[in-house]
Motif scaffolding. Structure first.
Motif, mmCIF file in Angstrom:
data_model
loop_
_atom_site.group_PDB
_atom_site.id
_atom_site.type_symbol
_atom_site.label_atom_id
_atom_site.label_comp_id
_atom_site.label_asym_id
_atom_site.label_seq_id
_atom_site.Cartn_x
_atom_site.Cartn_y
_atom_site.Cartn_z
ATOM 1 N N GLU A 119 -8.415 -20.651 -8.546
ATOM 2 C CA GLU A 119 -7.650 -20.533 -7.302
ATOM 3 C C GLU A 119 -7.968 -19.260 -6.539
ATOM 4 N N ASN A 120 -8.858 -18.430 -7.085
ATOM 5 C CA ASN A 120 -9.209 -17.143 -6.456
ATOM 6 C C ASN A 120 -7.979 -16.274 -6.247
ATOM 7 N N MET A 121 -7.150 -16.210 -7.293
ATOM 8 C CA MET A 121 -5.913 -15.445 -7.222
ATOM 9 C C MET A 121 -5.877 -14.402 -8.339
ATOM 10 N N ALA A 122 -5.246 -13.284 -8.060
ATOM 11 C CA ALA A 122 -4.954 -12.276 -9.079
ATOM 12 C C ALA A 122 -3.470 -11.969 -9.001
ATOM 13 N N TYR A 123 -2.903 -11.572 -10.144
ATOM 14 C CA TYR A 123 -1.470 -11.342 -10.206
ATOM 15 C C TYR A 123 -1.174 -10.051 -10.961
ATOM 16 N N LEU A 124 -0.045 -9.472 -10.635
ATOM 17 C CA LEU A 124 0.457 -8.336 -11.403
ATOM 18 C C LEU A 124 1.944 -8.590 -11.628
ATOM 19 N N GLN A 125 2.309 -8.843 -12.878
ATOM 20 C CA GLN A 125 3.703 -9.021 -13.260
ATOM 21 C C GLN A 125 4.291 -7.658 -13.577
ATOM 22 N N LEU A 126 5.367 -7.297 -12.890
ATOM 23 C CA LEU A 126 6.004 -5.998 -13.077
ATOM 24 C C LEU A 126 7.390 -6.216 -13.676
ATOM 25 N N ASN A 127 7.566 -5.803 -14.915
ATOM 26 C CA ASN A 127 8.842 -5.953 -15.606
ATOM 27 C C ASN A 127 9.497 -4.595 -15.831
ATOM 28 N N ASN A 128 10.824 -4.623 -15.999
ATOM 29 C CA ASN A 128 11.589 -3.403 -16.253
ATOM 30 C C ASN A 128 11.209 -2.304 -15.256
ATOM 31 N N LEU A 129 11.254 -2.641 -13.991
ATOM 32 C CA LEU A 129 10.860 -1.693 -12.957
ATOM 33 C C LEU A 129 11.795 -0.489 -12.918
ATOM 34 N N GLN A 130 11.218 0.662 -12.628
ATOM 35 C CA GLN A 130 11.949 1.914 -12.543
ATOM 36 C C GLN A 130 11.697 2.565 -11.184
ATOM 37 N N PRO A 131 12.582 3.475 -10.753
ATOM 38 C CA PRO A 131 12.383 4.120 -9.444
ATOM 39 C C PRO A 131 11.002 4.775 -9.303
ATOM 40 N N ASP A 132 10.442 5.287 -10.387
ATOM 41 C CA ASP A 132 9.111 5.906 -10.320
ATOM 42 C C ASP A 132 8.011 4.899 -10.020
ATOM 43 N N ASP A 133 8.304 3.614 -10.115
ATOM 44 C CA ASP A 133 7.316 2.577 -9.795
ATOM 45 C C ASP A 133 7.261 2.289 -8.303
ATOM 46 N N THR A 134 8.153 2.881 -7.532
ATOM 47 C CA THR A 134 8.160 2.677 -6.083
ATOM 48 C C THR A 134 6.855 3.150 -5.475
ATOM 49 N N ALA A 135 6.162 2.256 -4.787
ATOM 50 C CA ALA A 135 4.853 2.569 -4.205
ATOM 51 C C ALA A 135 4.347 1.376 -3.419
ATOM 52 N N LEU A 136 3.264 1.611 -2.692
ATOM 53 C CA LEU A 136 2.508 0.540 -2.058
ATOM 54 C C LEU A 136 1.454 0.100 -3.066
ATOM 55 N N TYR A 137 1.468 -1.171 -3.431
ATOM 56 C CA TYR A 137 0.571 -1.690 -4.455
ATOM 57 C C TYR A 137 -0.593 -2.417 -3.797
ATOM 58 N N TYR A 138 -1.806 -2.078 -4.251
ATOM 59 C CA TYR A 138 -3.029 -2.656 -3.703
ATOM 60 C C TYR A 138 -3.791 -3.414 -4.779
ATOM 61 N N CYS A 139 -4.384 -4.535 -4.401
ATOM 62 C CA CYS A 139 -5.381 -5.147 -5.274
ATOM 63 C C CYS A 139 -6.764 -4.786 -4.735
ATOM 64 N N ALA A 140 -7.717 -4.749 -5.628
ATOM 65 C CA ALA A 140 -9.080 -4.356 -5.268
ATOM 66 C C ALA A 140 -10.075 -5.148 -6.111
ATOM 67 N N PHE A 141 -11.197 -5.482 -5.509
ATOM 68 C CA PHE A 141 -12.237 -6.241 -6.200
ATOM 69 C C PHE A 141 -13.503 -5.400 -6.338
ATOM 70 N N ARG A 142 -14.111 -5.538 -7.491
ATOM 71 C CA ARG A 142 -15.415 -4.953 -7.738
ATOM 72 C C ARG A 142 -16.415 -6.102 -7.748
ATOM 73 N N VAL A 143 -17.400 -6.077 -6.842
ATOM 74 C CA VAL A 143 -18.389 -7.148 -6.801
ATOM 75 C C VAL A 143 -19.755 -6.664 -7.265
ATOM 76 N N GLN A 144 -19.962 -5.346 -7.258
ATOM 77 C CA GLN A 144 -21.241 -4.830 -7.737
ATOM 78 C C GLN A 144 -21.309 -4.985 -9.248
ATOM 79 N N SER A 145 -22.527 -5.154 -9.744
ATOM 80 C CA SER A 145 -22.722 -5.380 -11.168
ATOM 81 C C SER A 145 -22.196 -4.210 -12.000
#
Length: 131
Positions: A76-102
């Motif tokens: 499906e060309n999808m990636a996921y990040l499951q975040l459990n037991n979140l804490q205030p220190d986890d507050t942020a802008l979350y980015y996904c990134a792909f590496r295509v170079q070998s």
């Protein structure tokens, strides 16, 4: 070219869970690994997790180990990040990134902790955790 779009962020309370999604489009067949990073206001972007696109090689930052889980669905060309037991220190802008170079995995896995080793980035999804 690869285009990435994150979704799933939001405002939650401490102890809650969220699931971030990253939809990829474009030249996906060259992807080697998918990573998640986060950036809080006034701080540098930091590594969260990375997973090989082609096998189960995975690495987590110590701060999230045991609470967060990275996965991907290559069909499906999808990636996921499951975040459990979140804490205030986890507050942020979350980015996904792909590496295509070998890259040779798992031998070079540690290199993928660095944001500069990724080729494409999404626009980010905000996660805010209240205490």
């Amino acid at each position: 070219q690869v285009q990435l779009a994150e979704s799933g962020g939001g405002l939650v309370q401490a102890g809650d869970s969220l699931r971030l999604s990253c939809k990829a489009s474009g030249r996906i067949f060259t992807t080697r690994a998918v990573g998640w990073f986060r950036q809080a206001p006034g701080k540098e972007r930091e590594f969260v997790a990375v997973k090989s696109w082609r096998d189960e090689t995975t690495l987590y930052a110590d701060a999230v180990k045991g609470r967060f889980s990275i996965s991907r669905d290559t069909a499906e060309n999808m990636a996921y990040l499951q975040l459990n037991n979140l804490q205030p220190d986890d507050t942020a802008l979350y980015y996904c990134a792909f590496r295509v170079q070998s890259i040779v995995l798992p031998q070079a896995l540690d290199l993928l902790r660095a944001a500069r080793t990724y080729d494409y980035w999404g626009q980010g999804s905000q996660v805010t955790v209240s205490s």
